[in-house]
Write an enzyme that holds these catalytic residues in place. Structure first.
Site, PDB file in Angstrom:
ATOM      1  N   ARG A  81    -163.303 -35.475  13.242  1.00 11.87           N
ATOM      2  CA  ARG A  81    -164.235 -34.689  13.734  1.00 11.87           C
ATOM      3  C   ARG A  81    -164.079 -34.553  15.169  1.00 11.87           C
ATOM      4  NH1 ARG A  81    -169.011 -38.315  12.778  1.00 11.87           N
ATOM      5  NH2 ARG A  81    -170.455 -36.697  13.561  1.00 11.87           N
ATOM      6  N   ARG A 119    -170.315 -23.653  16.341  1.00 11.72           N
ATOM      7  CA  ARG A 119    -169.064 -24.580  16.627  1.00 11.72           C
ATOM      8  C   ARG A 119    -167.846 -23.781  16.465  1.00 11.72           C
ATOM      9  NH1 ARG A 119    -172.277 -29.214  14.552  1.00 11.72           N
ATOM     10  NH2 ARG A 119    -171.048 -31.353  14.574  1.00 11.72           N
ATOM     11  N   LYS A 148    -176.725 -34.691  21.582  1.00  8.53           N
ATOM     12  CA  LYS A 148    -177.270 -33.538  21.225  1.00  8.53           C
ATOM     13  C   LYS A 148    -178.569 -33.680  20.630  1.00  8.53           C
ATOM     14  CE  LYS A 148    -173.882 -31.559  19.025  1.00  8.53           C
ATOM     15  NZ  LYS A 148    -172.848 -32.419  19.070  1.00  8.53           N
ATOM     16  N   ARG A 184    -173.833 -45.835  15.874  1.00  7.47           N
ATOM     17  CA  ARG A 184    -174.959 -44.777  15.104  1.00  7.47           C
ATOM     18  C   ARG A 184    -174.551 -44.928  13.560  1.00  7.47           C
ATOM     19  NH1 ARG A 184    -175.258 -38.450  16.551  1.00  7.47           N
ATOM     20  NH2 ARG A 184    -173.546 -38.300  15.094  1.00  7.47           N
ATOM     21  N   ARG A 207    -175.098 -42.854   8.330  1.00 10.43           N
ATOM     22  CA  ARG A 207    -174.426 -41.801   8.251  1.00 10.43           C
ATOM     23  C   ARG A 207    -173.076 -42.142   7.823  1.00 10.43           C
ATOM     24  NH1 ARG A 207    -175.405 -36.735  12.582  1.00 10.43           N
ATOM     25  NH2 ARG A 207    -173.238 -36.294  11.781  1.00 10.43           N
TER      26      ARG A 207
END
Ligand code: AMP
Length: 193
Positions: A146, A89, A14, A128, A134
């Site tokens: 998640r 969401r 995204k 990532r 992160r």
């Protein structure tokens, strides 16, 4: 206005695609995840609250998220449109977004959904995590959480936009520019109507 909801599970691309769409269509990019991360970095009260959820792989409560999204969007008037990245969401957030945009005499143009299989998502998120640092991308248990939250709370938002005839899915696996072209084709078709 052109108001795009960019949708998809964590790791679906995204953020990458939003940046390209913003440039091409001159939209304002609103990412609730980015807003929360900026607040965590600046150690604000909102940041502390958001961190307590994000670190567990849970959603920040709707009231907080809706409020922060609206106050950010309020900063922009006379714009071509918005790209909402990572929001809504939940169904409650989708309803709040509709009401907010209606009060601005506009509406969601379409929800564009990036479809990526689960193995690929986990692979991308761990990568990532290594590259960006992160924290929520570095722990396989948090990633699982998640994705589970996505299926339970977020996927129903698809139905919400499907009922409005605004849901469009695009294959989110492949070259970034190819996926971008698929998204642009959907937007250009909707805008031509
Ligand atoms: P993202 O960068 O979009 O993956 O968001 C990172 C984290 O921020 C998510 O895992 C949630 O904990 C929180 N978050 C971001 N957007 C929302 C939202 N719309 N509603 C609730 N929590 C959110």
């Amino acid at each position: 206005m052109l108001n795009i909801v960019l949708f998809g599970p964590p790791g679906s691309g995204k953020g990458t695609q939003a940046a390209k769409l913003v440039e091409k269509y001159g939209l304002v990019h609103l990412s609730t995840g980015d807003i929360f991360r900026a607040n965590i970095k600046n150690e604000t009260e909102l940041g502390k609250l958001a961190k307590s959820y994000i670190d567990k792989g849970l959603l920040v409560p709707d009231e907080v998220t809706i409020h922060i999204l609206q106050s950010e969007a309020d900063k922009y008037t006379g714009v071509n449109g918005f790209i909402f990245d990572g929001f809504p969401r939940t169904i409650q957030q989708a309803e709040a977004l509709d009401a907010y945009l209606a009060a601005r005499n506009t509406s969601v143009t379409m929800m564009l959904s990036l479809e990526v299989d689960e193995e690929e998502l986990k692979r991308r998120l761990l990568l990532r995590g290594k590259e960006s640092g992160r924290a929520d991308d570095q722990n396989p248990a948090i990633i699982e959480q998640r994705i589970a939250v996505y299926h339970r709370d977020t996927a129903p938002a698809k139905e919400y936009y499907t009922r409005q005839g605004k849901y469009r899915a695009v294959n989110g696996v492949g070259a970034i520019d190819h996926i971008f072209a698929l998204l642009c084709a959907e937007i250009d078709t909707a805008s031509a109507k």
